[in-house]
Design a protein around this motif. Structure first.
Motif, short mmCIF file in Angstrom:
data_model
loop_
_atom_site.label_atom_id
_atom_site.label_comp_id
_atom_site.label_asym_id
_atom_site.label_seq_id
_atom_site.Cartn_x
_atom_site.Cartn_y
_atom_site.Cartn_z
N SER A 138 7.11 0.67 -5.64
CA SER A 138 6.61 0.85 -4.28
C SER A 138 7.15 2.12 -3.65
O SER A 138 7.59 2.11 -2.51
CB SER A 138 6.94 -0.37 -3.42
OG SER A 138 8.33 -0.63 -3.44
N ASP A 139 7.16 3.22 -4.42
CA ASP A 139 7.62 4.50 -3.88
C ASP A 139 6.72 4.95 -2.73
O ASP A 139 7.18 5.55 -1.76
CB ASP A 139 7.61 5.56 -4.97
CG ASP A 139 8.55 5.22 -6.11
OD1 ASP A 139 8.24 5.59 -7.26
OD2 ASP A 139 9.59 4.59 -5.86
N CYS A 140 5.45 4.72 -2.85
CA CYS A 140 4.49 5.01 -1.80
C CYS A 140 3.96 3.68 -1.25
O CYS A 140 3.59 2.80 -2.02
CB CYS A 140 3.30 5.81 -2.32
SG CYS A 140 3.68 7.45 -2.95
N MET A 141 3.95 3.55 0.06
CA MET A 141 3.39 2.36 0.69
C MET A 141 2.52 2.80 1.86
O MET A 141 2.72 3.89 2.42
CB MET A 141 4.48 1.41 1.18
CG MET A 141 5.33 0.83 0.07
SD MET A 141 6.40 -0.51 0.63
CE MET A 141 5.20 -1.84 0.83
N ASP A 156 3.05 13.50 1.97
CA ASP A 156 1.78 14.16 1.66
C ASP A 156 1.27 13.75 0.29
O ASP A 156 0.06 13.55 0.10
CB ASP A 156 1.94 15.68 1.73
CG ASP A 156 2.07 16.19 3.15
OD1 ASP A 156 2.58 17.31 3.34
OD2 ASP A 156 1.65 15.47 4.08
N TYR A 157 2.19 13.62 -0.68
CA TYR A 157 1.76 13.20 -2.01
C TYR A 157 1.20 11.78 -1.95
O TYR A 157 0.14 11.50 -2.51
CB TYR A 157 2.92 13.25 -2.99
CG TYR A 157 2.57 12.62 -4.33
CD1 TYR A 157 2.99 11.33 -4.63
CD2 TYR A 157 1.77 13.29 -5.26
CE1 TYR A 157 2.64 10.74 -5.83
CE2 TYR A 157 1.42 12.70 -6.45
CZ TYR A 157 1.86 11.42 -6.73
OH TYR A 157 1.50 10.83 -7.92
N CYS A 158 1.93 10.90 -1.26
CA CYS A 158 1.46 9.52 -1.15
C CYS A 158 0.10 9.45 -0.47
O CYS A 158 -0.76 8.65 -0.84
CB CYS A 158 2.47 8.67 -0.38
SG CYS A 158 4.05 8.45 -1.22
N ILE A 215 0.61 6.26 5.96
CA ILE A 215 1.26 6.25 4.65
C ILE A 215 2.71 6.66 4.81
O ILE A 215 3.04 7.51 5.65
CB ILE A 215 0.56 7.24 3.70
CG1 ILE A 215 -0.94 6.91 3.57
CG2 ILE A 215 1.24 7.25 2.35
CD1 ILE A 215 -1.22 5.58 2.94
N ILE A 216 3.59 6.08 3.98
CA ILE A 216 4.99 6.44 4.00
C ILE A 216 5.52 6.51 2.58
O ILE A 216 5.15 5.72 1.73
CB ILE A 216 5.81 5.43 4.84
CG1 ILE A 216 7.25 5.89 5.01
CG2 ILE A 216 5.77 4.04 4.22
CD1 ILE A 216 8.03 5.10 6.07
N SER A 217 6.39 7.49 2.36
CA SER A 217 7.13 7.54 1.11
C SER A 217 8.43 6.77 1.33
O SER A 217 9.23 7.16 2.17
CB SER A 217 7.45 8.98 0.73
OG SER A 217 8.47 9.01 -0.26
N THR A 218 8.64 5.70 0.61
CA THR A 218 9.85 4.90 0.81
C THR A 218 11.06 5.55 0.15
O THR A 218 12.19 5.15 0.41
CB THR A 218 9.67 3.48 0.24
OG1 THR A 218 9.46 3.56 -1.17
CG2 THR A 218 8.49 2.78 0.89
N VAL A 219 10.84 6.55 -0.68
CA VAL A 219 11.95 7.25 -1.31
C VAL A 219 12.28 8.57 -0.62
O VAL A 219 13.39 9.08 -0.77
CB VAL A 219 11.67 7.50 -2.81
CG1 VAL A 219 11.66 6.19 -3.56
CG2 VAL A 219 10.33 8.21 -2.99
#
Length: 130
Positions: free
Chosen positions: A31-34, A108-110, A50-54
């Motif tokens: 779940s790196d991207c959620m 941005d990637y997510c 969108i959020i990057s959890t890392v």
């Protein structure tokens, strides 16, 4: 495998607020991207926030910028969406989703992944009346 369970939907009047929650269980590194997505009747599923959890980066759809806030509590493994100043056009089924990104990702990637997320919740309905 990741299990996502959303809650917090409901019916509110225009201008009101709701907070959606999504509890994630399973393999944490999936779940790196959620993110939160929504789908209104007769329309395609669209990204909301969108959020990057890392990495912690966040990206919002133009239609919700300044009104919605996405956040993630790592300790509780829970994703949130605070929705303020709700409008009738926000009415939709809201879905939580997660996908792995190799342990590294920017917001941005997510966001660039579109709706190609591996894991999805069952959805929670949000209805905004005028």
């Amino acid at each position: 495998q990741v299990l996502l369970v959303e809650s917090g939907g409901g019916s509110v009047q225009s201008g009101g607020s709701l907070r959606l929650s999504c509890v994630a269980s399973g393999y944490a590194y999936s779940s790196d991207c959620m993110g939160w997505f929504r789908q209104a009747p007769g329309k395609e599923r669209e990204k909301v926030a969108i959020i990057s959890t890392v990495g912690g980066g966040t990206v919002y759809a133009d239609s919700v910028k300044g009104r919605f806030t996405i956040s993630h509590d790592n300790a509780k493994n829970t994703l949130y969406l605070q929705m303020n100043s709700l409008k009738p056009e926000d009415t939709a089924m809201y879905y939580c989703a997660a996908t792995p990104a190799g342990g590294w990702a920017t917001g941005d990637y997510c966001y660039s992944l579109g709706t190609t997320y591996n894991y999805w919740g069952q959805g929670t309905q949000v209805t905004v009346s005028s």
